[in-house]
Design an enzyme around this catalytic site. Structure first.
Site, PDB file in Angstrom:
ATOM      1  N   ARG A 363       0.853  -1.191   0.000  1.00 18.99           N
ATOM      2  CA  ARG A 363       0.000   0.000   0.000  1.00 18.99           C
ATOM      3  C   ARG A 363       0.888   1.239   0.000  1.00 18.99           C
ATOM      4  O   ARG A 363       2.088   1.149   0.297  1.00 18.99           O
ATOM      5  CB  ARG A 363      -0.920   0.005   1.222  1.00 18.99           C
ATOM      6  CG  ARG A 363      -0.174   0.030   2.521  1.00 18.99           C
ATOM      7  CD  ARG A 363      -1.085  -0.013   3.708  1.00 18.99           C
ATOM      8  NE  ARG A 363      -0.296  -0.310   4.886  1.00 18.99           N
ATOM      9  CZ  ARG A 363      -0.789  -0.746   6.036  1.00 18.99           C
ATOM     10  NH1 ARG A 363      -2.065  -0.975   6.173  1.00 18.99           N
ATOM     11  NH2 ARG A 363      -0.009  -0.963   7.061  1.00 18.99           N
ATOM     12  N   ARG A 587      -3.502  45.649   9.755  1.00 18.83           N
ATOM     13  CA  ARG A 587      -4.314  46.132  10.878  1.00 18.83           C
ATOM     14  C   ARG A 587      -3.610  47.334  11.490  1.00 18.83           C
ATOM     15  O   ARG A 587      -2.633  47.168  12.237  1.00 18.83           O
ATOM     16  CB  ARG A 587      -4.469  45.026  11.931  1.00 18.83           C
ATOM     17  CG  ARG A 587      -5.353  43.846  11.517  1.00 18.83           C
ATOM     18  CD  ARG A 587      -5.398  42.822  12.647  1.00 18.83           C
ATOM     19  NE  ARG A 587      -6.417  41.814  12.499  1.00 18.83           N
ATOM     20  CZ  ARG A 587      -6.179  40.535  12.175  1.00 18.83           C
ATOM     21  NH1 ARG A 587      -4.948  40.132  11.936  1.00 18.83           N
ATOM     22  NH2 ARG A 587      -7.182  39.676  12.098  1.00 18.83           N
ATOM     23  N   ARG A 646      -6.423  48.660   6.601  1.00 20.26           N
ATOM     24  CA  ARG A 646      -7.734  48.740   7.235  1.00 20.26           C
ATOM     25  C   ARG A 646      -7.770  49.890   8.226  1.00 20.26           C
ATOM     26  O   ARG A 646      -6.824  50.079   8.988  1.00 20.26           O
ATOM     27  CB  ARG A 646      -8.031  47.426   7.964  1.00 20.26           C
ATOM     28  CG  ARG A 646      -9.424  47.438   8.576  1.00 20.26           C
ATOM     29  CD  ARG A 646      -9.745  46.130   9.211  1.00 20.26           C
ATOM     30  NE  ARG A 646      -8.974  45.935  10.431  1.00 20.26           N
ATOM     31  CZ  ARG A 646      -9.073  44.833  11.193  1.00 20.26           C
ATOM     32  NH1 ARG A 646      -9.874  43.852  10.820  1.00 20.26           N
ATOM     33  NH2 ARG A 646      -8.361  44.718  12.285  1.00 20.26           N
ATOM     34  N   GLU A 774     -17.984  41.308   7.067  1.00 17.69           N
ATOM     35  CA  GLU A 774     -17.803  40.534   8.295  1.00 17.69           C
ATOM     36  C   GLU A 774     -19.031  40.609   9.193  1.00 17.69           C
ATOM     37  O   GLU A 774     -19.035  40.096  10.300  1.00 17.69           O
ATOM     38  CB  GLU A 774     -16.545  40.987   9.042  1.00 17.69           C
ATOM     39  CG  GLU A 774     -16.466  42.470   9.318  1.00 17.69           C
ATOM     40  CD  GLU A 774     -15.167  42.876  10.018  1.00 17.69           C
ATOM     41  OE1 GLU A 774     -14.458  42.019  10.549  1.00 17.69           O
ATOM     42  OE2 GLU A 774     -14.877  44.085  10.015  1.00 17.69           O
ATOM     43  N   SER A 793     -13.449  42.226   1.252  1.00 19.62           N
ATOM     44  CA  SER A 793     -12.558  41.245   1.860  1.00 19.62           C
ATOM     45  C   SER A 793     -13.332  40.615   3.011  1.00 19.62           C
ATOM     46  O   SER A 793     -13.802  41.317   3.908  1.00 19.62           O
ATOM     47  CB  SER A 793     -11.292  41.927   2.373  1.00 19.62           C
ATOM     48  OG  SER A 793     -10.496  40.955   3.013  1.00 19.62           O
ATOM     49  N   GLY A 795     -14.107  39.133   6.278  1.00 22.35           N
ATOM     50  CA  GLY A 795     -13.539  39.013   7.637  1.00 22.35           C
ATOM     51  C   GLY A 795     -14.266  37.860   8.297  1.00 22.35           C
ATOM     52  O   GLY A 795     -15.234  38.046   9.031  1.00 22.35           O
ATOM     53  N   THR A 796     -13.793  36.672   8.015  1.00 21.75           N
ATOM     54  CA  THR A 796     -14.554  35.491   8.466  1.00 21.75           C
ATOM     55  C   THR A 796     -14.416  35.221   9.963  1.00 21.75           C
ATOM     56  O   THR A 796     -15.143  34.392  10.495  1.00 21.75           O
ATOM     57  CB  THR A 796     -14.134  34.251   7.656  1.00 21.75           C
ATOM     58  OG1 THR A 796     -12.721  34.261   7.534  1.00 21.75           O
ATOM     59  CG2 THR A 796     -14.780  34.261   6.285  1.00 21.75           C
ATOM     60  N   ASN A 797     -13.499  35.935  10.635  1.00 22.50           N
ATOM     61  CA  ASN A 797     -13.461  35.789  12.096  1.00 22.50           C
ATOM     62  C   ASN A 797     -14.750  36.381  12.675  1.00 22.50           C
ATOM     63  O   ASN A 797     -15.469  35.736  13.434  1.00 22.50           O
ATOM     64  CB  ASN A 797     -12.270  36.536  12.705  1.00 22.50           C
ATOM     65  CG  ASN A 797     -10.949  36.046  12.162  1.00 22.50           C
ATOM     66  OD1 ASN A 797     -10.852  34.918  11.699  1.00 22.50           O
ATOM     67  ND2 ASN A 797      -9.939  36.895  12.201  1.00 22.50           N
ATOM     68  N   ASP A 798     -15.019  37.634  12.279  1.00 23.51           N
ATOM     69  CA  ASP A 798     -16.225  38.271  12.793  1.00 23.51           C
ATOM     70  C   ASP A 798     -17.480  37.691  12.146  1.00 23.51           C
ATOM     71  O   ASP A 798     -18.522  37.588  12.785  1.00 23.51           O
ATOM     72  CB  ASP A 798     -16.159  39.791  12.568  1.00 23.51           C
ATOM     73  CG  ASP A 798     -15.411  40.473  13.699  1.00 23.51           C
ATOM     74  OD1 ASP A 798     -15.724  40.163  14.860  1.00 23.51           O
ATOM     75  OD2 ASP A 798     -14.509  41.281  13.428  1.00 23.51           O
ATOM     76  N   CYS A 860      -9.678  37.744   4.504  1.00 24.15           N
ATOM     77  CA  CYS A 860      -8.553  38.045   5.385  1.00 24.15           C
ATOM     78  C   CYS A 860      -8.774  37.513   6.800  1.00 24.15           C
ATOM     79  O   CYS A 860      -7.980  37.766   7.696  1.00 24.15           O
ATOM     80  CB  CYS A 860      -8.242  39.528   5.405  1.00 24.15           C
ATOM     81  SG  CYS A 860      -9.606  40.523   6.021  1.00 24.15           S
ATOM     82  N   TYR A 880      -8.400  36.183  -4.280  1.00 18.18           N
ATOM     83  CA  TYR A 880      -7.221  35.861  -3.487  1.00 18.18           C
ATOM     84  C   TYR A 880      -7.615  35.457  -2.071  1.00 18.18           C
ATOM     85  O   TYR A 880      -8.746  35.694  -1.640  1.00 18.18           O
ATOM     86  CB  TYR A 880      -6.250  37.067  -3.427  1.00 18.18           C
ATOM     87  CG  TYR A 880      -6.779  38.232  -2.638  1.00 18.18           C
ATOM     88  CD1 TYR A 880      -6.581  38.310  -1.259  1.00 18.18           C
ATOM     89  CD2 TYR A 880      -7.508  39.238  -3.258  1.00 18.18           C
ATOM     90  CE1 TYR A 880      -7.099  39.356  -0.520  1.00 18.18           C
ATOM     91  CE2 TYR A 880      -8.027  40.304  -2.528  1.00 18.18           C
ATOM     92  CZ  TYR A 880      -7.822  40.355  -1.154  1.00 18.18           C
ATOM     93  OH  TYR A 880      -8.338  41.385  -0.422  1.00 18.18           O
TER      94      TYR A 880
HETATM   95  C1  PEP Z   1     -12.097  39.215  10.697  1.00 22.98           C
HETATM   96  O1  PEP Z   1     -13.007  39.591  11.418  1.00 22.98           O
HETATM   97  O2  PEP Z   1     -12.109  38.152  10.059  1.00 22.98           O
HETATM   98  C2  PEP Z   1     -10.881  40.039  10.564  1.00 22.98           C
HETATM   99  C3  PEP Z   1      -9.929  39.730   9.727  1.00 22.98           C
HETATM  100  O3  PEP Z   1     -10.761  41.104  11.405  1.00 22.98           O
HETATM  101  P1  PEP Z   1     -10.299  41.005  12.938  1.00 22.98           P
HETATM  102  O4  PEP Z   1      -9.836  39.624  13.168  1.00 22.98           O
HETATM  103  O5  PEP Z   1      -9.225  42.014  13.086  1.00 22.98           O
HETATM  104  O6  PEP Z   1     -11.551  41.360  13.642  1.00 22.98           O
HETATM  105 MG    MG Z   2     -13.057  41.669  12.099  1.00 22.51          MG
END
Ligand code: PEP
Ligand code: MG
Length: 930
Positions: A363, A587, A646, A774, A793, A795-798, A860, A880
């Protein structure tokens, strides 16, 4: 009629390697080896469809199965020249499981099936080895009674009362009774007696006779393997590895060969290349007069396969190359043949029975990151694989491994972690623990190596975090302050390590009963989240020209851009070296943390405490040169590449000093009292700061803050342009949910733009104006927002925080339970939730591009460097992804692999390829690379 049984043996096979779904990995590869004319004991595979049938029909088989098995068994008999159940010349078989994907050790196996009262004398006469035969029979009774008569029958024995344990006890008692030191001392006569006692005990414990009929044994074995698919171990393994229950297992029945028939017999496992280094040398271990499990069980030290791969540990042991040169040569030919055929490193098992070589399994072999890189590049050079295949040979995790110093895997294997947390920053770190940022800085000044251990970190800790080798926190999730900062620097970090009880005053940390003190040595594995007490050895990842070459090939296949999240000119420079094609998130506020931040932070605090617009403007004017320098230096480093700057994002109260000393300093500078400061700080206090006065909301309340920042960006651009640099600033407004917010800020930008153009006598300054997506409302109204925004862009964290309603700083309290209970498949702050948050992303892209077809779109949030999320970003048509500098190569690889997979899908017509994405971020400017 449906075919359920596939025969293989002696140059012929009904199956092939591509049939893994039907024959399982093991069955398909055995068929392929037989086809290639490689000597493997003849056998047959019962398909996974029978497994499905078995469970759908109350554990019964399709009507035609018995006949098909009978026919296949006859073919084995004729090829092997032995007969199943025959008293003079008996054939024995093994019955093994084999799922589509390997599930090591999770299902059952029965060996030596076919040994019974009638066949034992025949085998003794044939082998002239009575001891060997009784030993084989004893192993059969042990395995069969355990796997078939107990486990498959659904009998749940109490702890220590299982039949296997009881039989083991009998064996042990025999050895003690006779004073034998090892198994080898047990005579044939002893074993014969033991088998009788075994059978009596089986009857006593399980209430049934051990079957003496070879066919009954065979069907018992087949049924037991099928039922082991639903055994506890296999089910929980499938949950972890996300293997679907419907796949089922195949069963392979194969003629037994024995490596324990004397000194001309042997057994071994080998890799066609070195799995640790990738070196193109046949590598493996073997034992004379032994069975397969003896090699892996570690009871005897195995011998090295050949002379050139001997180590200091086994230099004195005989290699197969010298002990059995002819057979080694034959094995080496097979190795070459298999690699040529499978075009990848193979992991093989072999047995030599009385001077004859048999292959039992092959394998694709598992390997380290270093080995994966070396093998991919070697095989490319050997023209064994093409470039696309080479790019797919490294997983993003393996690449990550190559980019950071890591804890020596050998040292790790020999140690037990004292605690575990979330793997927030990759690589390994070893140092003395300290409990405050100030101590970290101080100790490092004294030439020590430290790990900073905190309950959780905040911006005031940044200096100490920078100084420390690694960071460990008791609280926080994957997007907590410590995690974000550490990952940005590529620093080893473990967060949310709940079993730590830190007493910063006493300078101690308790884990369970054990108390550790400041200065104690610890080692962190930030890639896996393990914490070790003591000093473990580290292995450094060095600059590697092969890595650079590999990444060049990767970029040939990539169609979306990869930018970086960088907040300082240094980070920007580093990211450029890693291949970043721009900055996707700068930032601004990070200039107020860490190195050289004292002065700007002090002025910022003055601005925050200001009561009137006039006071605020005065403070902003003072702050301006600092902000401008930071932006200008970064734009200069990124000459020729776009930089998304930003505007100020965090709530202002984050910057208000907490310590009395700092408050006093500020009060005297402003000519106000400490009480005034306290009042202002109280006024700034918010119950939900993450949903409070932050992002664009600051710019709406205090337009002068936006003015100052925009001026810094545009004046920097104008000056750098005059210096002959190509600067491409992108002004990004955070936390937008309403188009009008963006319009409000646009008016400020336009006014400042006109002023700056006039000041520098310029007709135009190139820049873009856009927003983060976001906030869920922004995603849902993206068509409106795109009327003003020239780029998005994500902001997938928020977006994750607000889409789930999970506070990103507090998930440590409940997400671990969600993961344990499988309420969530993964931490959504690490791996983008494509099902839910992904919909918001898709909607925003669709709506945004409906308004503005050429809208530039990126990501981002932290997900921009996570491989499966990068593939998602590619599929939904982003231009991107942007991630921390150390993740840039990982994102490049993930993006290339997504494009290759898409091309393959398009070629096979399984799914239409998405619209070709534009390479907006790729510029003709030559890029500097490592
Ligand atoms: C986000 O919210 O995805 C982001 C990139 O911003 P921050 O983490 O600074 O809130
Ligand atoms: Mg954010």
């Amino acid at each position: 009629m449906k075919k359920y049984v596939y025969y293989f043996g002696k140059g012929k096979a009904e199956g092939r390697a591509e049939m893994k779904e039907l024959l399982g990995g093991k069955g398909a590869n055995l068929a392929e080896m037989a086809r290639l004319g490689i000597p493997c004991p003849a056998g047959f595979t019962i398909t996974t469809e029978v497994c499905t049938y078995y469970y759908e029909h109350k554990r019964t088989y399709p009507a035609s199965l018995q006949k098909e098995v009978g026919v296949a068994l006859k073919r084995i008999e004729s090829v092997m020249g032995m007969k199943f159940g025959n008293s003079a010349n008996p054939l024995l078989v093994s019955v093994r499981s084999g799922a589509r994907r390997s599930m090591p050790g999770m299902m059952e196996t029965v060996l030596n099936v076919g040994l019974c009262a009638a066949t034992i004398p025949g085998l003794i006469a044939k082998t002239k080895n009575e001891r060997f035969v009784w030993d084989a029979y004893r192993r059969l009774i042990m395995m069969y009674s355990d796997v078939v008569m107990e486990k498959a029958a659904g009998i749940e024995a109490a702890e220590g009362k299982g039949i296997r344990v009881q039989l083991d006890k009998l064996l042990h008692e025999l050895k003690i009774g006779k004073g034998y030191a090892s198994d080898a001392d047990i005579s044939a006569e002893d074993l014969k007696d033991l088998c009788e006692r075994f059978k009596v005990r089986v009857k006593e414990v399980l209430g049934k006779e051990f079957p003496d009929d070879p066919r009954e044994q065979l069907w018992g074995g087949i049924g037991a393997v099928f039922s082991s698919w639903n055994g506890k171990r296999a089910v929980s393994y499938r949950r972890i590895e996300r293997i679907p229950d419907e796949w089922g297992t195949a069963v392979s029945v194969q003629a037994m060969v024995f490596g324990n028939m004397g000194d001309s017999s042997a057994t071994g496992v080998a890799f066609s290349r070195n799995p640790a280094t990738g070196e193109n040398k046949f590598f493996g271990e073997w034992l004379v007069n032994a069975q397969g499990e003896d090699v892996v069980a570690g009871i005897r030290t195995p011998n090295p396969l050949n002379e050139s791969t001997k180590s200091e540990h086994n230099r004195h042991l005989p290699s197969l190359e010298t002990a059995m040169p002819g057979l080694y040569k034959e094995l080496d030919h097979i190795r070459v043949k298999l690699e040529k055929h499978f075009k990848d490193m193979q992991d093989i098992e072999f047995t030599i029975q009385e001077g004859r070589l048999w292959m039992l399994q092959c394998r694709v072999g598992k390997r380290t990151g270093t080995a994966a890189l070396n093998m991919a590049m070697d095989m490319l050079g050997e023209k064994l694989i093409d470039q696309k295949t080479a790019v797919n040979r490294l997983t993003p995790d393996q690449l990550d491994e190559l980019l950071h110093p890591i804890v020596d895997p050998k040292a790790e294997k020999a140690s037990e972690p004292v605690a575990g947390g979330l793997p927030a920053g990759p690589g390994g770190a070893c140092g003395q623990i300290v409990f405050t940022a100030a101590d970290a800085v101080e100790w490092v000044k004294q030439g020590k190596t430290v790990l900073l251990v905190r309950e959780e970190t905040n911006p005031e800790d940044v200096e100490g975090m920078r100084a420390a080798e690694g960071i460990l926190t008791a609280r926080g999730g994957m997007t907590s302050h410590a995690a974000l900062v550490a990952r940005g620097w590529g620093k080893c970090c473990i967060v949310g390590c709940g079993s730590l009880h830190i007493d910063a005053h006493a300078r101690t940390m308790t884990v369970g009963e054990k108390v550790y003190h400041e200065g104690d040595w610890f080692t962190l594995n930030g890639t896996r989240g393990y914490v070790y007490a003591g000093k473990l050895a580290m292995v450094s990842s060095t600059e590697n020209p092969r890595f650079v070459h590999f990444m060049k090939i990767v970029d040939k296949f990539r169609t979306i851009g990869v930018r970086t999240n960088a907040d300082t000119p240094d980070d920007a420079q580093k990211a450029r070296q890693f291949g970043a094609e721009g900055i996707g998130l700068f930032r601004t506020e990070h200039m107020f943390y860490g190195k050289h931040s004292e002065q700007p932070l002090f002025i910022l605090r003055k601005m925050i405490i200001s009561r009137t617009e006039g006071e605020r403007r005065a403070a902003l004017a003072e702050l301006y040169p600092f902000v401008k320098k930071d932006i200008k230096d970064t734009l200069a480093v990124m000459d020729g590449l776009p930089v998304t700057v930003r505007l100020l994002d965090p709530p202002l109260h984050e910057f208000v000093p907490n310590s009395m000393e700092e408050r006093k300093k500020l009060a005297s500078a402003l000519g106000i009292t400490v009480e005034d400061i306290a009042k202002r700080a109280d006024a700034l206090h918010e119950s939900n700061p993450m949903m409070g006065h932050r992002g664009v909301r600051l710019g709406i309340t205090y337009p002068e803050i936006t003015e100052m920042q925009v001026r810094a960006i545009l004046e920097s651009a104008a000056e750098l342009k005059a210096e002959g640099k190509t600067v491409l600033p992108e002004i990004m407004v955070p936390v937008v949910g309403i188009k009008n917010e963006l319009d409000h800020q646009r008016a400020i930008v336009d006014a400042i733009y006109a002023e700056v153009c006039a000041k520098y006598s310029l007709k135009k300054i190139d820049y873009l104006y856009g927003t983060m997506i976001e906030i869920p409302r922004a995603a849902l109204t993206a068509d409106k927002i795109a009327e003003t925004a020239e780029f998005f862009s994500f902001g997938t964290n928020d977006l994750t925080q607000m889409g789930f309603g999970f506070s990103r700083d507090d998930i440590g309290g409940f997400v671990p339970d969600y993961l344990k209970l499988k309420t969530l498949p993964a931490d959504p702050f690490q791996i983008l939730d494509q099902e839910g948050i992904g919909q918001l992303v898709r909607i925003a892209i669709e709506k945004g591009r409906a308004t503005r077809p050429k809208l530039k779109i990126g990501i981002c949030g932290e997900h921009g460097g996570e491989p499966s999320s990068v593939a998602f970003c590619y599929r939904v048509g982003m231009n991107y992804v942007s991630c921390s500098p150390f993740r840039v190569p990982i994102a490049r690889l993930a993006a290339a692999q997504a494009a290759i997979a898409d091309g393959a899908r398009a070629a096979t017509g399984t799914k239409p390829a998405p619209k070709k994405t534009r390479k907006v971020t790729k510029k003709a400017t030559p890029r500097k690379r490592k």
